[in-house]
Design a protein around this motif. Structure first.
Motif, PDB file in Angstrom:
ATOM      1  N   PRO A   4      58.465  94.015  48.608  1.00 53.69           N
ATOM      2  CA  PRO A   4      57.113  94.332  49.049  1.00 53.69           C
ATOM      3  C   PRO A   4      56.236  93.091  49.035  1.00 53.69           C
ATOM      4  O   PRO A   4      56.530  92.142  48.316  1.00 53.69           O
ATOM      5  CB  PRO A   4      56.631  95.349  48.023  1.00 53.69           C
ATOM      6  CG  PRO A   4      57.391  95.017  46.776  1.00 53.69           C
ATOM      7  CD  PRO A   4      58.716  94.454  47.239  1.00 53.69           C
ATOM      8  N   PRO A   5      55.161  93.109  49.833  1.00 51.65           N
ATOM      9  CA  PRO A   5      54.261  91.947  49.824  1.00 51.65           C
ATOM     10  C   PRO A   5      53.629  91.813  48.442  1.00 51.65           C
ATOM     11  O   PRO A   5      53.490  92.790  47.717  1.00 51.65           O
ATOM     12  CB  PRO A   5      53.188  92.298  50.855  1.00 51.65           C
ATOM     13  CG  PRO A   5      53.655  93.514  51.558  1.00 51.65           C
ATOM     14  CD  PRO A   5      54.734  94.136  50.744  1.00 51.65           C
ATOM     15  N   ASP A  22      62.419  95.998  56.980  1.00 49.39           N
ATOM     16  CA  ASP A  22      61.244  96.104  56.121  1.00 49.39           C
ATOM     17  C   ASP A  22      60.734  97.544  56.046  1.00 49.39           C
ATOM     18  O   ASP A  22      60.354  98.027  54.984  1.00 49.39           O
ATOM     19  CB  ASP A  22      60.111  95.206  56.636  1.00 49.39           C
ATOM     20  CG  ASP A  22      60.438  93.731  56.561  1.00 49.39           C
ATOM     21  OD1 ASP A  22      61.187  93.330  55.656  1.00 49.39           O
ATOM     22  OD2 ASP A  22      59.931  92.979  57.413  1.00 49.39           O
ATOM     23  N   VAL A  23      60.714  98.231  57.192  1.00 46.41           N
ATOM     24  CA  VAL A  23      60.228  99.618  57.229  1.00 46.41           C
ATOM     25  C   VAL A  23      61.170 100.510  56.426  1.00 46.41           C
ATOM     26  O   VAL A  23      60.726 101.348  55.629  1.00 46.41           O
ATOM     27  CB  VAL A  23      60.074 100.121  58.682  1.00 46.41           C
ATOM     28  CG1 VAL A  23      59.677 101.592  58.710  1.00 46.41           C
ATOM     29  CG2 VAL A  23      59.046  99.285  59.438  1.00 46.41           C
ATOM     30  N   MET A  24      62.465 100.321  56.599  1.00 43.55           N
ATOM     31  CA  MET A  24      63.435 101.124  55.855  1.00 43.55           C
ATOM     32  C   MET A  24      63.305 100.862  54.350  1.00 43.55           C
ATOM     33  O   MET A  24      63.382 101.797  53.546  1.00 43.55           O
ATOM     34  CB  MET A  24      64.858 100.849  56.338  1.00 43.55           C
ATOM     35  CG  MET A  24      65.117 101.419  57.725  1.00 43.55           C
ATOM     36  SD  MET A  24      66.822 101.278  58.273  1.00 43.55           S
ATOM     37  CE  MET A  24      66.952  99.544  58.646  1.00 43.55           C
ATOM     38  N   ALA A  25      63.085  99.619  53.960  1.00 44.93           N
ATOM     39  CA  ALA A  25      62.909  99.292  52.546  1.00 44.93           C
ATOM     40  C   ALA A  25      61.624  99.926  52.010  1.00 44.93           C
ATOM     41  O   ALA A  25      61.604 100.435  50.884  1.00 44.93           O
ATOM     42  CB  ALA A  25      62.871  97.779  52.355  1.00 44.93           C
ATOM     43  N   TYR A  27      60.242 102.714  52.820  1.00 44.46           N
ATOM     44  CA  TYR A  27      60.384 104.149  52.616  1.00 44.46           C
ATOM     45  C   TYR A  27      61.651 104.532  51.868  1.00 44.46           C
ATOM     46  O   TYR A  27      61.916 105.711  51.657  1.00 44.46           O
ATOM     47  CB  TYR A  27      60.297 104.879  53.960  1.00 44.46           C
ATOM     48  CG  TYR A  27      58.969 104.608  54.624  1.00 44.46           C
ATOM     49  CD1 TYR A  27      57.786 104.966  53.998  1.00 44.46           C
ATOM     50  CD2 TYR A  27      58.905 103.959  55.841  1.00 44.46           C
ATOM     51  CE1 TYR A  27      56.559 104.684  54.575  1.00 44.46           C
ATOM     52  CE2 TYR A  27      57.684 103.685  56.426  1.00 44.46           C
ATOM     53  CZ  TYR A  27      56.515 104.037  55.789  1.00 44.46           C
ATOM     54  OH  TYR A  27      55.296 103.761  56.363  1.00 44.46           O
ATOM     55  N   GLY A  28      62.426 103.545  51.458  1.00 43.83           N
ATOM     56  CA  GLY A  28      63.626 103.824  50.677  1.00 43.83           C
ATOM     57  C   GLY A  28      64.739 104.480  51.474  1.00 43.83           C
ATOM     58  O   GLY A  28      65.545 105.204  50.919  1.00 43.83           O
ATOM     59  N   LYS A  33      70.309 106.543  57.924  1.00 41.66           N
ATOM     60  CA  LYS A  33      69.154 107.448  57.996  1.00 41.66           C
ATOM     61  C   LYS A  33      67.925 106.692  58.500  1.00 41.66           C
ATOM     62  O   LYS A  33      67.109 107.223  59.255  1.00 41.66           O
ATOM     63  CB  LYS A  33      68.887 108.062  56.620  1.00 41.66           C
ATOM     64  CG  LYS A  33      67.801 109.093  56.629  1.00 41.66           C
ATOM     65  CD  LYS A  33      68.240 110.313  57.405  1.00 41.66           C
ATOM     66  CE  LYS A  33      67.258 111.441  57.232  1.00 41.66           C
ATOM     67  NZ  LYS A  33      67.658 112.622  57.953  1.00 41.66           N
ATOM     68  N   GLY A  34      67.785 105.461  58.086  1.00 41.43           N
ATOM     69  CA  GLY A  34      66.640 104.649  58.497  1.00 41.43           C
ATOM     70  C   GLY A  34      66.586 104.456  60.000  1.00 41.43           C
ATOM     71  O   GLY A  34      65.536 104.656  60.623  1.00 41.43           O
TER      72      GLY A  34
END
Length: 102
Positions: A4-5, A22-25, A27-28, A33-34
């Protein structure tokens, strides 16, 4: 961009672009699935840039806020107004009636 930033970053979220990883990370989500979720435009807003796909952080933050408001509204709708009468047994499906032997 690293995720994260840093909390100390004063970067304007309108100027922060996230790639799919980054988006997948954020939201976990796992990889499979991402990518499925990122293609679903009813779930995730479309990217602001394509080839390669990039999502703007401010748009994701607005989307998150909207989803939280919808979830809170749904929870409010499920709350039974008279909590005194609401017991867990009344909220559960009632058992089937049994025949009386006779």
């Amino acid at each position: 961009m690293h995720w994260p930033p840093d909390a100390s970053d004063d970067t304007d979220p309108r100027h922060v672009f996230l790639d799919a990883h980054d988006v997948m990370a954020r939201y976990g989500w796992g990889k499979t699935k991402g990518y499925q979720n990122l293609k679903d435009r009813s779930l995730v807003p479309p990217p602001v840039m394509t080839h390669p796909d990039r999502w703007r952080l401010d748009q994701l933050l607005a989307w998150e806020e909207k989803r939280m408001e919808l979830a809170e509204a749904a929870m409010e709708a499920l709350v039974v107004p008279d909590r005194e009468e609401a017991t867990i047994s009344k909220l559960l499906p009632q058992p089937k009636q049994r025949r009386q032997a006779g």
